[in-house]
Design a protein around this motif. Sequence first.
Motif, PDB file in Angstrom:
ATOM      1  N   GLU A  17      33.189  34.499  67.036  1.00  0.00           N
ATOM      2  CA  GLU A  17      32.692  35.783  66.549  1.00  0.00           C
ATOM      3  C   GLU A  17      33.058  35.891  65.072  1.00  0.00           C
ATOM      4  O   GLU A  17      34.224  35.731  64.703  1.00  0.00           O
ATOM      5  N   ILE A  18      32.047  36.148  64.256  1.00  0.00           N
ATOM      6  CA  ILE A  18      32.265  36.244  62.814  1.00  0.00           C
ATOM      7  C   ILE A  18      31.771  37.604  62.354  1.00  0.00           C
ATOM      8  O   ILE A  18      30.634  37.987  62.657  1.00  0.00           O
ATOM      9  N   ARG A  19      32.639  38.353  61.700  1.00  0.00           N
ATOM     10  CA  ARG A  19      32.294  39.704  61.257  1.00  0.00           C
ATOM     11  C   ARG A  19      32.516  39.859  59.758  1.00  0.00           C
ATOM     12  O   ARG A  19      33.636  39.680  59.274  1.00  0.00           O
ATOM     13  N   ASP A  20      31.432  40.177  59.061  1.00  0.00           N
ATOM     14  CA  ASP A  20      31.477  40.507  57.630  1.00  0.00           C
ATOM     15  C   ASP A  20      32.307  39.504  56.831  1.00  0.00           C
ATOM     16  O   ASP A  20      33.179  39.876  56.055  1.00  0.00           O
ATOM     17  N   LEU A  21      31.997  38.234  57.044  1.00  0.00           N
ATOM     18  CA  LEU A  21      32.746  37.161  56.391  1.00  0.00           C
ATOM     19  C   LEU A  21      32.270  36.961  54.949  1.00  0.00           C
ATOM     20  O   LEU A  21      31.075  36.779  54.697  1.00  0.00           O
ATOM     21  N   HIS A  22      33.231  37.028  54.046  1.00  0.00           N
ATOM     22  CA  HIS A  22      32.954  36.757  52.630  1.00  0.00           C
ATOM     23  C   HIS A  22      33.860  35.625  52.162  1.00  0.00           C
ATOM     24  O   HIS A  22      35.028  35.568  52.549  1.00  0.00           O
ATOM     25  N   LYS A  23      33.290  34.741  51.340  1.00  0.00           N
ATOM     26  CA  LYS A  23      34.095  33.681  50.756  1.00  0.00           C
ATOM     27  C   LYS A  23      33.724  33.488  49.302  1.00  0.00           C
ATOM     28  O   LYS A  23      32.544  33.325  48.969  1.00  0.00           O
ATOM     29  N   GLU A  29      30.521  33.966  44.739  1.00  0.00           N
ATOM     30  CA  GLU A  29      30.518  34.439  46.131  1.00  0.00           C
ATOM     31  C   GLU A  29      29.562  33.574  46.942  1.00  0.00           C
ATOM     32  O   GLU A  29      28.346  33.695  46.830  1.00  0.00           O
ATOM     33  N   VAL A  30      30.146  32.715  47.757  1.00  0.00           N
ATOM     34  CA  VAL A  30      29.368  31.699  48.474  1.00  0.00           C
ATOM     35  C   VAL A  30      28.925  32.195  49.845  1.00  0.00           C
ATOM     36  O   VAL A  30      27.847  31.869  50.321  1.00  0.00           O
ATOM     37  N   LEU A  31      29.756  32.997  50.508  1.00  0.00           N
ATOM     38  CA  LEU A  31      29.361  33.681  51.737  1.00  0.00           C
ATOM     39  C   LEU A  31      29.404  35.178  51.457  1.00  0.00           C
ATOM     40  O   LEU A  31      30.422  35.707  51.020  1.00  0.00           O
ATOM     41  N   GLU A  65      38.696  26.153  55.190  1.00  0.00           N
ATOM     42  CA  GLU A  65      38.641  27.089  54.059  1.00  0.00           C
ATOM     43  C   GLU A  65      39.185  28.426  54.539  1.00  0.00           C
ATOM     44  O   GLU A  65      38.915  28.840  55.664  1.00  0.00           O
ATOM     45  N   GLN A  66      39.924  29.092  53.660  1.00  0.00           N
ATOM     46  CA  GLN A  66      40.451  30.415  53.980  1.00  0.00           C
ATOM     47  C   GLN A  66      39.403  31.461  53.584  1.00  0.00           C
ATOM     48  O   GLN A  66      39.023  31.540  52.423  1.00  0.00           O
ATOM     49  N   PRO A  67      38.903  32.242  54.548  1.00  0.00           N
ATOM     50  CA  PRO A  67      37.947  33.297  54.183  1.00  0.00           C
ATOM     51  C   PRO A  67      38.575  34.281  53.191  1.00  0.00           C
ATOM     52  O   PRO A  67      39.780  34.530  53.246  1.00  0.00           O
ATOM     53  N   THR A  68      37.760  34.810  52.285  1.00  0.00           N
ATOM     54  CA  THR A  68      38.271  35.817  51.351  1.00  0.00           C
ATOM     55  C   THR A  68      38.451  37.151  52.066  1.00  0.00           C
ATOM     56  O   THR A  68      39.447  37.839  51.878  1.00  0.00           O
TER      57      THR A  68
END
Length: 254
Positions: A17-23, A29-31, A65-68
């Motif tokens: 489950e992925i919620r509002d993932l930003h990277k 800003e890639v994600l 990778e560590q999500p932002t």
Amino acid sequence: MTVTPATSQTPAAHAVEIRDLHKYFGKNEVLRGIDFAVEPGQVVCVIGPSGSGKSTLLRCVNLLEQPTSGKVVVHGVELTHRDVDIDAARRGVGMVFQQFNLFPHMTVLQNVMISQRRVLKRGKAEAERIARENLDKVGIGEKCDAFPAQLSGGQQQRVAIARALAMNPALMLFDEPTSALDPELVGDVLTVMRKLAEEGMTMLVVTHEMAFARDVADRVVFMDGGVIVEDGTPEQVISAPRHERTKTFLRRVL
Ligand code: ADP
Ligand code: MG
């Protein structure tokens, strides 16, 4: 008076489950806010142009990778929680890369045994038995004593799949597993992946193999510019895309 339990049923956990993932990488800003879920036993193919963030998304699912910001939950364990035991959580996730990343100085059998021994602390005999089982399963049992350099790319990739399977993952991530292969070797690797899917393995697969996505995937996710543009069945996304960006991409790859 009847008493209704507050929760009569716990909803089944998503596999992912992925919620509002930003990277971000620096200011890039890639994600840009990814939301989606994979259910147990589902095969989800991720397609999209180069640079759209597909690999980064996969790498966020096992914390290479560590999500932002945002949330990543794998089998009910929130990987983005600061108290999580990352090594334990990662153990349930197998990953297969475009480059096979086998140890060149070890035989095929040793390559499939090493993490079982070091990470799962399995005894030598058990690790060897499980290695042989999985090498048989990917059709390469007779190459146990070969070194990676003596194998074709397709054989090396199947060793990499066996190595991941030997860890008993509940989820398998594939990042363009056939992109580095000569065309005539792609089929053998896809056959192994198709078999895994039929056995009910939960799989998240980044691929440019549209025929595989169409035949094997339960869902296809189209990414562009760090967002999910379209998410649906293969019929919806590949055969009847609704968005212009999906259409443009598919015109180029089909
Ligand atoms: P895809 O797999 O869809 O081709 P990626 O996830 O590899 O896309 O890359 C998305 C974007 O993130 C690209 O612009 C890429 O240059 C950038 N990127 C990926 N990894 C890194 C990194 N480790 N450091 C900086 N930028 C990166
Ligand atoms: Mg990539």
